[in-house]
Design an enzyme around this catalytic site. Structure first.
Site, PDB file in Angstrom:
ATOM      1  N   TYR A  42       0.859  -1.171   0.000  1.00  0.00           N
ATOM      2  CA  TYR A  42       0.000   0.000   0.000  1.00  0.00           C
ATOM      3  C   TYR A  42       0.903   1.231   0.000  1.00  0.00           C
ATOM      4  O   TYR A  42       1.978   1.211  -0.585  1.00  0.00           O
ATOM      5  CB  TYR A  42      -0.973  -0.069   1.187  1.00  0.00           C
ATOM      6  CG  TYR A  42      -2.187   0.801   0.977  1.00  0.00           C
ATOM      7  CD1 TYR A  42      -2.994   0.650  -0.150  1.00  0.00           C
ATOM      8  CD2 TYR A  42      -2.531   1.785   1.896  1.00  0.00           C
ATOM      9  CE1 TYR A  42      -4.089   1.448  -0.357  1.00  0.00           C
ATOM     10  CE2 TYR A  42      -3.649   2.587   1.716  1.00  0.00           C
ATOM     11  CZ  TYR A  42      -4.415   2.424   0.572  1.00  0.00           C
ATOM     12  OH  TYR A  42      -5.506   3.226   0.376  1.00  0.00           O
ATOM     13  N   LYS A  80     -20.639 -19.670 -10.581  1.00  0.00           N
ATOM     14  CA  LYS A  80     -19.904 -19.511 -11.841  1.00  0.00           C
ATOM     15  C   LYS A  80     -18.480 -19.050 -11.555  1.00  0.00           C
ATOM     16  O   LYS A  80     -17.515 -19.539 -12.171  1.00  0.00           O
ATOM     17  CB  LYS A  80     -20.624 -18.481 -12.715  1.00  0.00           C
ATOM     18  CG  LYS A  80     -20.144 -18.437 -14.144  1.00  0.00           C
ATOM     19  CD  LYS A  80     -20.767 -19.566 -14.927  1.00  0.00           C
ATOM     20  CE  LYS A  80     -20.478 -19.444 -16.408  1.00  0.00           C
ATOM     21  NZ  LYS A  80     -21.371 -20.285 -17.204  1.00  0.00           N
TER      22      LYS A  80
END
Length: 408
Positions: free
Chosen positions: A40, A95
């Site tokens: 970060y 999915k």
């Protein structure tokens, strides 16, 4: 209706789905201050600046190049119909799990609370920079055709409506192997497609691209055979009429099936046994509606030499999971800008080849033979066969480069 009225605590499906089927996991360590400063701020800023200077670097330094959006509006979910975006989420999560398990592709469910074509196109276009590909799922016809076409034209990444093309790819693979078993050439078969929705349109076009003579294909919808003199045809059905039924056959499914070699059912409507009995002997019936096939497999077997369904409890399951994980894995690895007909045909060929390889490895080849021998109950591989997705991915990536849509 209250949740208590529909949730069955004794049903293991509810327990499996509790809390959802997906999570996010880090690919980098975050154990020290240095780890945090690299993953970060401030380290991430240097990567951002590099991508701002060269946007193509997003593929190398983020998850974009291996991530797909699974997009639905909830309008045509499985056999449940228009149940909306929230009720569609379990399917889209499923999915995404299949993408990861079988193709090594990260996928994010995106369930949209709109069924307006313009809004769907606008939202997906705005979201597209976050993904390497767009998998459209469970969007009703005929809107799905326009949505896919417009997104394909607008975006520099693959757009694929799996309900259309995934089914079509696996059907072509199965028919290739069925024709081999029947000692027939694809171009000599007379084919009837029962269903002119999303899957029916895509199957018909895929068969034509794969070597079936479209003039010898007859497509039926709930009102009968599609032909030039019908006044009630939509744009997609009119396009099919221009491609198929050169003999100008008219009537219903019984007339369509008379002396046909192959029936491909993608409609969900039941087909009477006497209609199937009119087919040419020794052909193939693919009755793919799920959970209730258009023709019961035992009935189909009375008249056809090869029978396939969409169900896992019968042989020869025509399952989209054989196609979409490998197709996207190959398209993403090639950094393809779109998915071409050539890529889909290559995927079908790869699936068909794995079925032959599976027959060989299962010991089905005759003694002294130089290759595998197909079995009438295994014209496609098992959805769980680990060879399928890598084979499809390799074939699709090669086809992308051949077709000039690859960037890697």
């Amino acid at each position: 209706m209250s949740s208590a009225a529909v949730v069955d605590p004794s049903d293991p499906a509810f327990e499996l789905h509790r809390g959802g089927k997906l999570t996010v996991a880090s690919t980098v360590p975050l154990a020290t201050r240095e780890d945090l400063s690299l993953a970060y701020t401030p380290g991430v800023a240097r990567v951002c600046e590099a991508i701002a200077a060269d946007p193509a670097l997003v593929d190398d330094y983020t998850w974009v190049s291996r991530t797909v959006a699974v997009v639905t509006d909830g309008s045509a979910v499985l056999g449940l119909g228009n149940i909306g975006p929230r009720a569609a989420m379990p399917v889209m999560e499923g999915k995404a799990v299949l993408f990861k398990q079988f193709g090594g592709v990260d996928a994010v469910p995106v369930c949209l609370d709109t069924q307006d074509v313009d809004e769907i196109v606008a939202v997906v276009t705005a979201l597209a920079p976050s993904f390497g590909g767009i998998n459209l799922e469970d969007i009703s016809a005929p809107r799905c055709f326009e949505i896919e076409r417009r997104l394909d034209e607008a975006l520099p990444i693959p757009v694929f409506h799996d309900d259309q093309h995934g089914t079509a790819v696996v059907v072509l693979a199965a028919l290739r192997n069925a024709a081999t078993l029947l000692n027939r050439k694809l171009g000599d078969l007379r084919v009837v497609v029962s269903g002119a929705g999303a899957a029916g349109v895509a199957v018909t076009k895929m068969l034509a691209a794969g070597g079936v003579n479209p003039a010898e294909v007859v497509v039926c919808d709930s009102r009968g055979i599609l032909h030039r003199d019908r006044p009630d045809l939509t744009a997609s059905k009119t396009e099919l009429v221009e491609l198929t039924n050169a003999a100008g056959r008219v009537g219903g499914i019984t007339e369509a099936l008379r002396d046909a070699d192959v029936l491909i059912g993608v409609s969900g409507g039941q087909i009477p046994e006497d209609a199937v009995a009119g087919m040419a002997p020794g052909g193939a019936v693919f009755a793919l509606a799920n959970p209730t096939p258009e023709v019961h497999p035992e009935v189909a077997a009375r008249y056809a030499a090869v029978v396939a369904t969409g169900r896992s409890d019968y042989p020869n399951q025509i399952n989209n999971v054989l196609a979409f994980p490998g197709i996207f894995r190959g398209a993403l690895s090639a950094r393809a800008t779109r998915i071409t007909e050539g890529m889909k045909v290559a995927a079908a060929d790869a699936i068909a080849a794995v079925a032959v390889e599976a027959a060989w490895s299962d010991g089905a080849q005759p003694a002294g033979a130089g290759g595998g021998q197909l079995r009438v109950d295994a014209i496609v591989p098992s959805p769980l066969d680990p060879r399928v997705a890598p084979a499809v991915a390799e074939a699709v990536a090669e086809a992308a480069r051949r077709d000039g849509v690859a960037r890697a």
